[in-house]
Design a protein around this motif. Sequence first.
Motif, PDB file in Angstrom:
ATOM      1  N   ARG A  47     -13.541   9.297 -12.384  1.00 41.03           N
ATOM      2  CA  ARG A  47     -13.663   9.211 -10.941  1.00 41.03           C
ATOM      3  C   ARG A  47     -14.481  10.397 -10.428  1.00 41.03           C
ATOM      4  NH1 ARG A  47     -10.191   5.220  -8.350  1.00 41.03           N
ATOM      5  NH2 ARG A  47      -9.322   4.021 -10.084  1.00 41.03           N
ATOM      6  N   GLU A  48     -14.908  10.292  -9.178  1.00 44.88           N
ATOM      7  CA  GLU A  48     -15.617  11.385  -8.530  1.00 44.88           C
ATOM      8  C   GLU A  48     -14.818  11.832  -7.313  1.00 44.88           C
ATOM      9  OE1 GLU A  48     -20.327  11.054  -9.042  1.00 44.88           O
ATOM     10  OE2 GLU A  48     -19.459   9.292  -8.081  1.00 44.88           O
ATOM     11  N   SER A  49     -14.583  13.117  -7.196  1.00 44.90           N
ATOM     12  CA  SER A  49     -13.925  13.658  -6.015  1.00 44.90           C
ATOM     13  C   SER A  49     -14.963  13.837  -4.907  1.00 44.90           C
ATOM     14  CB  SER A  49     -13.276  14.997  -6.337  1.00 44.90           C
ATOM     15  OG  SER A  49     -14.271  15.971  -6.626  1.00 44.90           O
ATOM     16  N   LEU A  50     -14.477  14.069  -3.687  1.00 42.39           N
ATOM     17  CA  LEU A  50     -15.399  14.361  -2.595  1.00 42.39           C
ATOM     18  C   LEU A  50     -16.195  15.620  -2.909  1.00 42.39           C
ATOM     19  CD1 LEU A  50     -16.574  13.927   0.204  1.00 42.39           C
ATOM     20  CD2 LEU A  50     -14.556  15.071   1.159  1.00 42.39           C
ATOM     21  N   ALA A  51     -15.548  16.616  -3.523  1.00 42.65           N
ATOM     22  CA  ALA A  51     -16.265  17.844  -3.898  1.00 42.65           C
ATOM     23  C   ALA A  51     -17.377  17.547  -4.896  1.00 42.65           C
ATOM     24  CB  ALA A  51     -15.289  18.864  -4.476  1.00 42.65           C
ATOM     25  N   ASP A  52     -17.130  16.604  -5.827  1.00 50.86           N
ATOM     26  CA  ASP A  52     -18.171  16.209  -6.782  1.00 50.86           C
ATOM     27  C   ASP A  52     -19.389  15.658  -6.052  1.00 50.86           C
ATOM     28  OD1 ASP A  52     -16.798  16.850  -9.153  1.00 50.86           O
ATOM     29  OD2 ASP A  52     -15.750  14.930  -9.142  1.00 50.86           O
ATOM     30  N   VAL A  53     -19.134  14.736  -5.127  1.00 43.75           N
ATOM     31  CA  VAL A  53     -20.235  14.088  -4.408  1.00 43.75           C
ATOM     32  C   VAL A  53     -20.982  15.105  -3.552  1.00 43.75           C
ATOM     33  CG1 VAL A  53     -20.845  12.303  -2.739  1.00 43.75           C
ATOM     34  CG2 VAL A  53     -19.053  11.861  -4.427  1.00 43.75           C
ATOM     35  N   GLU A  54     -20.243  15.969  -2.874  1.00 44.59           N
ATOM     36  CA  GLU A  54     -20.901  17.006  -2.064  1.00 44.59           C
ATOM     37  C   GLU A  54     -21.754  17.905  -2.938  1.00 44.59           C
ATOM     38  OE1 GLU A  54     -17.575  17.562   1.492  1.00 44.59           O
ATOM     39  OE2 GLU A  54     -17.442  18.751  -0.354  1.00 44.59           O
ATOM     40  N   ASP A  55     -21.237  18.250  -4.112  1.00 44.28           N
ATOM     41  CA  ASP A  55     -21.985  19.112  -5.028  1.00 44.28           C
ATOM     42  C   ASP A  55     -23.263  18.427  -5.497  1.00 44.28           C
ATOM     43  OD1 ASP A  55     -21.987  21.656  -6.598  1.00 44.28           O
ATOM     44  OD2 ASP A  55     -21.985  20.264  -8.284  1.00 44.28           O
ATOM     45  N   GLN A  56     -23.168  17.128  -5.818  1.00 40.64           N
ATOM     46  CA  GLN A  56     -24.346  16.382  -6.254  1.00 40.64           C
ATOM     47  C   GLN A  56     -25.417  16.352  -5.165  1.00 40.64           C
ATOM     48  OE1 GLN A  56     -22.802  12.551  -7.312  1.00 40.64           O
ATOM     49  NE2 GLN A  56     -21.374  13.417  -8.814  1.00 40.64           N
ATOM     50  N   LEU A  57     -24.978  16.103  -3.933  1.00 40.73           N
ATOM     51  CA  LEU A  57     -25.937  15.990  -2.842  1.00 40.73           C
ATOM     52  C   LEU A  57     -26.538  17.339  -2.443  1.00 40.73           C
ATOM     53  CD1 LEU A  57     -24.141  13.338  -0.617  1.00 40.73           C
ATOM     54  CD2 LEU A  57     -26.217  13.013  -1.957  1.00 40.73           C
ATOM     55  N   ASP A 106     -28.027  25.126 -13.586  1.00 40.98           N
ATOM     56  CA  ASP A 106     -27.247  23.927 -13.885  1.00 40.98           C
ATOM     57  C   ASP A 106     -26.041  24.250 -14.755  1.00 40.98           C
ATOM     58  OD1 ASP A 106     -28.598  22.136 -12.360  1.00 40.98           O
ATOM     59  OD2 ASP A 106     -29.781  21.267 -13.967  1.00 40.98           O
ATOM     60  N   TRP A 107     -26.182  25.227 -15.645  1.00 42.41           N
ATOM     61  CA  TRP A 107     -25.016  25.625 -16.448  1.00 42.41           C
ATOM     62  C   TRP A 107     -23.903  26.124 -15.534  1.00 42.41           C
ATOM     63  CZ3 TRP A 107     -23.802  24.998 -21.488  1.00 42.41           C
ATOM     64  CH2 TRP A 107     -22.661  25.675 -21.951  1.00 42.41           C
ATOM     65  N   ARG A 108     -24.250  26.952 -14.572  1.00 45.07           N
ATOM     66  CA  ARG A 108     -23.232  27.443 -13.643  1.00 45.07           C
ATOM     67  C   ARG A 108     -22.632  26.289 -12.839  1.00 45.07           C
ATOM     68  NH1 ARG A 108     -27.193  31.434 -13.019  1.00 45.07           N
ATOM     69  NH2 ARG A 108     -27.916  30.483 -11.078  1.00 45.07           N
ATOM     70  N   VAL A 163     -19.337  26.144 -15.150  1.00 45.51           N
ATOM     71  CA  VAL A 163     -18.655  27.382 -14.755  1.00 45.51           C
ATOM     72  C   VAL A 163     -18.007  27.261 -13.386  1.00 45.51           C
ATOM     73  CG1 VAL A 163     -18.875  29.882 -14.454  1.00 45.51           C
ATOM     74  CG2 VAL A 163     -20.342  28.694 -16.112  1.00 45.51           C
ATOM     75  N   ASP A 164     -18.808  26.972 -12.367  1.00 43.12           N
ATOM     76  CA  ASP A 164     -18.340  27.058 -10.983  1.00 43.12           C
ATOM     77  C   ASP A 164     -18.096  25.709 -10.321  1.00 43.12           C
ATOM     78  OD1 ASP A 164     -18.577  29.862 -11.101  1.00 43.12           O
ATOM     79  OD2 ASP A 164     -20.701  29.759 -10.548  1.00 43.12           O
ATOM     80  N   GLY A 165     -18.530  24.618 -10.920  1.00 46.75           N
ATOM     81  CA  GLY A 165     -18.444  23.319 -10.275  1.00 46.75           C
ATOM     82  C   GLY A 165     -17.037  22.767 -10.210  1.00 46.75           C
ATOM     83  N   PRO A 166     -16.841  21.692  -9.440  1.00 50.64           N
ATOM     84  CA  PRO A 166     -15.530  21.067  -9.338  1.00 50.64           C
ATOM     85  C   PRO A 166     -15.002  20.662 -10.716  1.00 50.64           C
ATOM     86  CG  PRO A 166     -17.039  20.155  -7.708  1.00 50.64           C
ATOM     87  CD  PRO A 166     -17.857  20.996  -8.623  1.00 50.64           C
ATOM     88  N   GLY A 167     -13.796  21.077 -11.019  1.00 45.85           N
ATOM     89  CA  GLY A 167     -13.176  20.709 -12.286  1.00 45.85           C
ATOM     90  C   GLY A 167     -13.478  21.639 -13.438  1.00 45.85           C
TER      91      GLY A 167
END
Length: 336
Positions: free
Chosen positions: A40-50, A217-219, A223-227
């Motif tokens: 699944r994708e969280s809202l934080a995932d989608v915000e991060d992608q955008l 992208d590694w970060r 490292v810092d992304g959701p999850g």
Amino acid sequence: MAELPDPVAGLRFRAATREDAPAVHALTEACADVDRQQERESLADVEDQLRTEWWDPATDGAVAEDDDGRVLAYGAVLRRPGQVRTRQAMLPGRVHPAVRGRGVGRALLAWQAARGEELLAAPASADVPRMLRAWVEDHLEDRVRLLRAAGFTPRRFSAIMGRDGSVPVAPTPLPPGVELRRMSAGTAGAALQERVRQAHNEAFADHWGSEPIEAADWRRYCVDGPGCRPDLSFAAVDGTGAVVGYLVSGTYEQDWEPQGYTEGWTDLLGVAPAFRGRGLGRALLARALQAYREDGLERAGLGVDVDNPGALALYVDLGYVERSRETSWCRDVPAA
């Protein structure tokens, strides 16, 4: 530049914006419930992608809205920077179950493919394979039919595996002179994270379809992304301080309720070529499984390329069981 599709089934296409995150997330949730998606994708995932710095939603993202302004389809064209061995554009997309079977997905994919070919055309001097790619869970037959009809073929296969986290694993002896260090985020862990990134790019240089991951992208993804869970991630370091193996973990809580259990996920596992065949991968995984258990996680999961028999055999031996499969569907793009 590839033009957005004409209206289809009463839906109008427009360029995506970073403010579309809540609407796109609602769409992904509606699709995931019907499609029984493993991830699944969280809202934080989608915000991060955008918010991805190297991606412009104005040119490489599209949504389709109904007359009430509801987003019922979304697609993107993602060409990650730093590609050297191949040029690839990923084509994630989704269509709301209420409007499927009406040509919306076909129109969206046609635009994604056209835009992807434009992105892969430059610079024309690079003499490397070029391809459009889309990962799809194998049980999503409508998506598979759509890709096949658009000229995509199955190219790579991934097994999604899991194991009971309460079952202990005996520690594996490390090669002489090697120690495991727990990773961390922030300034304190930055130097080790950078060495792990470089070790990953070297370890996966001979893997099909793998491209170097740049520092930003590694970060973002490790490292810092959701999850991301650096505290459940480990680096194997030899006597000179060189990173000779690593395991990167995540915990994706948006998956837990639909799955019915909590889970520690192994995102990346790699060993330097000179240390392969010496039990280092097993030692890293055993240490991570211990950390998952200590963190109270009920199960452990990972994905593995089924054309990597050594890795597959290791996971089976450690008690992992296959629960689903995903396929990378690809379409080659001729050089400009």
